[in-house]
Design an enzyme around this catalytic site. Structure first.
Site, PDB file in Angstrom:
ATOM      1  N   ASN A   1       4.364   3.366  -0.186  1.00 55.20           N
ATOM      2  CA  ASN A   1       4.015   3.820  -1.522  1.00 55.20           C
ATOM      3  C   ASN A   1       4.352   2.731  -2.551  1.00 55.20           C
ATOM      4  OD1 ASN A   1       3.312   5.633  -3.773  1.00 55.20           O
ATOM      5  ND2 ASN A   1       3.539   7.260  -2.265  1.00 55.20           N
ATOM      6  N   ARG A   2       4.578   3.117  -3.807  1.00 53.15           N
ATOM      7  CA  ARG A   2       4.578   2.147  -4.907  1.00 53.15           C
ATOM      8  C   ARG A   2       5.966   1.926  -5.512  1.00 53.15           C
ATOM      9  NH1 ARG A   2       0.128   5.249  -4.704  1.00 53.15           N
ATOM     10  NH2 ARG A   2      -1.903   4.197  -4.869  1.00 53.15           N
TER      11      ARG A   2
ATOM     12  N   ASP B   1      -3.120  12.586  -4.746  1.00 50.43           N
ATOM     13  CA  ASP B   1      -2.449  11.369  -4.303  1.00 50.43           C
ATOM     14  C   ASP B   1      -1.023  11.447  -4.833  1.00 50.43           C
ATOM     15  OD1 ASP B   1      -1.929   8.950  -3.153  1.00 50.43           O
ATOM     16  OD2 ASP B   1      -3.132   7.748  -4.541  1.00 50.43           O
TER      17      ASP B   1
ATOM     18  N   HIS C   1       0.570   5.847   8.351  1.00 56.21           N
ATOM     19  CA  HIS C   1      -0.494   6.067   7.378  1.00 56.21           C
ATOM     20  C   HIS C   1      -1.796   6.493   8.071  1.00 56.21           C
ATOM     21  CE1 HIS C   1      -2.901   5.618   3.781  1.00 56.21           C
ATOM     22  NE2 HIS C   1      -1.885   5.112   3.084  1.00 56.21           N
TER      23      HIS C   1
ATOM     24  N   GLU D   1       1.690  11.634   4.515  1.00 51.83           N
ATOM     25  CA  GLU D   1       2.610  10.525   4.761  1.00 51.83           C
ATOM     26  C   GLU D   1       4.042  10.925   4.409  1.00 51.83           C
ATOM     27  OE1 GLU D   1       0.971   7.034   2.581  1.00 51.83           O
ATOM     28  OE2 GLU D   1      -0.691   8.426   2.230  1.00 51.83           O
TER      29      GLU D   1
ATOM     30  N   HIS E   1       2.944  -0.450  -0.474  1.00 52.23           N
ATOM     31  CA  HIS E   1       2.934  -0.494   0.989  1.00 52.23           C
ATOM     32  C   HIS E   1       3.409  -1.827   1.569  1.00 52.23           C
ATOM     33  CE1 HIS E   1       1.358   3.431   1.016  1.00 52.23           C
ATOM     34  NE2 HIS E   1       0.061   3.174   1.095  1.00 52.23           N
TER      35      HIS E   1
END
Length: 358
Positions: free
Chosen positions: A83-84, A257, A183, A321, A109
């Protein structure tokens, strides 16, 4: 070998000549998990349906060239940080680290060359009653600007008639952050069925989710209650039932998301259930992680082809995820992704397939 429940073959070759291998783990009723060493990818999951048939239920490619050509994370192991991370920056013990920016203003990622692009080593094959493969990768200090050498050990094991278990461990030689996940893109009607997953029924065992800004970074607020929002999947609901509602969070994510906040204390428990109406397949996802990212395939745009040569389009698959919460290194109020020497990072997720009773 007669009676073998595990096989290994060559799947492709990297530009530098290194071989990419594929390991096939077999359960019962033609259940199979096919793993490739590039990216520790789940290349295929063959699961039974309610009519006695079987299909591959994850997106990806039939040949290795497809994985090299486009980085779409199909079935990949993602790290060092799934993720971010906002602006690609975080601080640890007074030192600031700048990661590569690869998703708008943020790091995503693992950066430009994450674990999904690495060739993992086969450390062990277990051809017993619960066939398994263990893969390892050592990420050197400074790779993608992350501190510390990280030694990762990952095991895929068939732990039931149609059940795949994933366990990951990581150790470091200096303080760092780590957040790993798989993922896979799921379509329980079949990877080449062409049937959108908007009709899949989804249940998520979470009371709260993380609201995000337009760059998908969690807002500076506590987790929001799902009650009364399009994000309430506490009872089974079609993925597409509310995805087009006029909701700012749906606009920010271009659909779903978002990270759901799971009530976990490091113990494996049911996080989500997915059901396909036509095939009758169901998948339960159990995890010990504190978050579950639900991604409705919003950025699949038909520009690449997958298995069977079919174009991959929006909502052709759904990602679930399990991982830490996004931007956790910059949020002291979130579960911490810090890993210190002498401590072992652990992640356990189970994908349990079944068919709906007639």
């Amino acid at each position: 070998m007669a009676g073998s429940r595990i096989t290994k073959d060559d799947f492709g070759t990297l530009p530098d000549g290194r071989k990419v291998e594929r390991i096939v783990l077999r359960g019962e009723g033609r259940f199979e998990a096919r793993i490739i060493t590039h990216g520790a990818v789940i290349q295929a999951l063959i699961a039974p349906d309610a009519k006695g048939g079987h299909d591959d239920v994850v997106l990806g490619h039939d040949a290795f060239d497809g994985y090299l050509a486009e980085r779409k994370f199909f079935g990949a192991t993602v790290g060092r940080y799934a993720n971010r991370i906002a602006n690609g920056q975080f601080s640890l013990d007074g030192e600031t680290f700048q990661l590569p920016i690869n998703n708008g203003p943020n790091a995503l990622h693992g950066g430009l060359d994450g674990f999904d692009r690495k060739l993992w080593d086969i450390a062990e094959l277990d051809d017993g009653a619960s066939p398994a493969v263990t893969l390892t990768y050592t990420s050197p200090h400074g790779e993608e600007n992350y501190p510390g050498q990280l030694d990762v050990r990952l095991t895929y094991r068939v732990t039931g008639p149609a059940e795949l278990s994933l366990t990951m461990e990581a150790r470091t030689d200096r303080p760092t952050i780590v957040n790993l996940t798989n993922h896979s893109f799921f379509n329980l009607e079949g990877a080449t069925s062409g049937t959108p997953t908007l009709n899949h029924k989804l249940t998520v065992k979470a009371e709260h989710f993380l609201a995000i800004d337009p760059t998908a970074i969690p807002l500076p607020e506590p987790p929001r209650a799902v009650a009364g929002t399009p994000f309430d999947f506490r009872e089974a609901c079609a993925v597409g039932a509310r995805i087009r509602e006029s909701d700012q969070q749906l606009r920010n994510g271009k659909g779903y998301d978002h990270t759901y906040c799971l009530a976990r204390d490091g113990k494996l428990a049911l996080a989500a259930r997915l059901e396909a109406p036509r095939s009758g397949r169901t998948m339960e996802l159990l995890t010990d992680q504190p978050g579950l990212q639900v991604y409705s395939g919003n950025y699949l745009d038909g520009t690449i082809s997958g298995k069977g040569g079919k174009l991959i389009r929006q909502s052709d698959a759904l990602c679930l995820e399990p991982h830490m919460w996004p931007n956790s290194p910059n949020r002291p109020d979130f579960p911490s992704p810090r890993l210190d020497p002498g401590v072992v990072y652990r992640h356990h997720t189970v994908y349990r397939f079944a068919v709906r009773a007639p």
